[in-house]
Design a protein around this motif. Sequence first.
Motif, PDB file in Angstrom:
ATOM      1  N   ARG A 157       0.762  -1.160  -0.026  1.00  0.00           N
ATOM      2  CA  ARG A 157      -0.153   0.028  -0.212  1.00  0.00           C
ATOM      3  C   ARG A 157       0.863   1.280   0.154  1.00  0.00           C
ATOM      4  O   ARG A 157       0.595   2.055  -0.875  1.00  0.00           O
ATOM      5  CB  ARG A 157      -0.956  -0.084   1.160  1.00  0.00           C
ATOM      6  CG  ARG A 157      -1.880   1.273   1.236  1.00  0.00           C
ATOM      7  CD  ARG A 157      -2.965   1.120   2.296  1.00  0.00           C
ATOM      8  NE  ARG A 157      -2.086   1.053   3.412  1.00  0.00           N
ATOM      9  CZ  ARG A 157      -2.274   0.033   4.623  1.00  0.00           C
ATOM     10  NH1 ARG A 157      -2.708  -1.044   4.322  1.00  0.00           N
ATOM     11  NH2 ARG A 157      -1.425  -0.029   5.742  1.00  0.00           N
ATOM     12  N   ARG A 181      -4.935  -3.368  -6.823  1.00  0.00           N
ATOM     13  CA  ARG A 181      -4.857  -2.973  -5.182  1.00  0.00           C
ATOM     14  C   ARG A 181      -4.585  -4.303  -4.711  1.00  0.00           C
ATOM     15  O   ARG A 181      -5.621  -4.560  -3.799  1.00  0.00           O
ATOM     16  CB  ARG A 181      -5.953  -2.113  -4.836  1.00  0.00           C
ATOM     17  CG  ARG A 181      -5.912  -0.712  -5.653  1.00  0.00           C
ATOM     18  CD  ARG A 181      -4.835   0.248  -5.137  1.00  0.00           C
ATOM     19  NE  ARG A 181      -4.862   1.414  -5.842  1.00  0.00           N
ATOM     20  CZ  ARG A 181      -4.155   1.813  -6.839  1.00  0.00           C
ATOM     21  NH1 ARG A 181      -3.472   0.732  -7.544  1.00  0.00           N
ATOM     22  NH2 ARG A 181      -4.280   2.906  -7.431  1.00  0.00           N
ATOM     23  N   TRP A 222      -3.571  -5.100  -1.830  1.00  0.00           N
ATOM     24  CA  TRP A 222      -3.808  -5.288  -0.216  1.00  0.00           C
ATOM     25  C   TRP A 222      -5.099  -5.135   0.148  1.00  0.00           C
ATOM     26  O   TRP A 222      -5.741  -5.389   1.177  1.00  0.00           O
ATOM     27  CB  TRP A 222      -2.899  -3.907   0.432  1.00  0.00           C
ATOM     28  CG  TRP A 222      -3.444  -2.905  -0.031  1.00  0.00           C
ATOM     29  CD1 TRP A 222      -4.476  -2.018   0.379  1.00  0.00           C
ATOM     30  CD2 TRP A 222      -2.859  -1.955  -1.269  1.00  0.00           C
ATOM     31  NE1 TRP A 222      -4.610  -0.774  -0.503  1.00  0.00           N
ATOM     32  CE2 TRP A 222      -3.711  -0.830  -1.461  1.00  0.00           C
ATOM     33  CE3 TRP A 222      -2.095  -2.353  -2.110  1.00  0.00           C
ATOM     34  CZ2 TRP A 222      -3.307   0.056  -2.664  1.00  0.00           C
ATOM     35  CZ3 TRP A 222      -1.591  -1.378  -3.161  1.00  0.00           C
ATOM     36  CH2 TRP A 222      -2.351  -0.201  -3.380  1.00  0.00           C
TER      37      TRP A 222
END
Length: 252
Positions: A127, A174, A176
């Motif tokens: 992130r 993304r 995470w």
Amino acid sequence: MTELAAERWGDSGPRIVMVHGSLSSAAAAFAEQRVLADRYQITAPYRRGYHPSPSTPRIDPDRDAAEIAELLGDGAHLVGTSMGGVVAMRAAALAPEKVWSLTVIEPPALPNGAGRPAADRLATALRDYFSAADPADLESFAVGFLKVLNVDMPLPSPLPAPLAEAIRNLTTERPWETGVPLEALARTTFPKLVVTGGGTPGFEDVADALAEGLSAKRVLFEGSPHAVQRIGQKFNDELIAHLQNAGTSLSA
């Protein structure tokens, strides 16, 4: 009907759908599995955003999962590597009645490893990296990404067009946030196999959590690359045993 292009290897035997990850597409990701075409019919689609499938401004794992579920037809074994493993698990949850077995290779389903130290550290590191890195500098982005994962993957410079496309897609992911529906999958009855290579502790944590939650067989090929399927025969032997066990389960 799906718009995805696909490699198709083999013309007889049970069907396998193989789903590639972020930095490699169908033919390259599963080159070592082409030898299985003497006994299986393999479909290896190019996920949306990977030529020659249609382009996309942003990778969408849910859309990918729906398209993979469509490719299962009347039924198939399902194999996914890296982000393709996340897509495969989401597809299996969408159409469990069409899945004969599920095999996932180092899927970055980091939310499912939450609470395990290495998975939490990797989720935070990814992130932070995606927040700080320049997505326009594709080569540097990929180098930094691989460093976070502790993955040794030399990159050619300049980047070939397919790899540049793959990295551009990666910048829109993304990981995470990209978990899988563990409870729904745990209710399914098809055999499950979770494979890792030992190089990224966060992925080991995720794999442990998935295997425990799914009552899946857990296999570690210590010292293997992130794309464990690329070790060839040792992986293929494990996969074949898993598929054959699934065949026994289906006929029982």
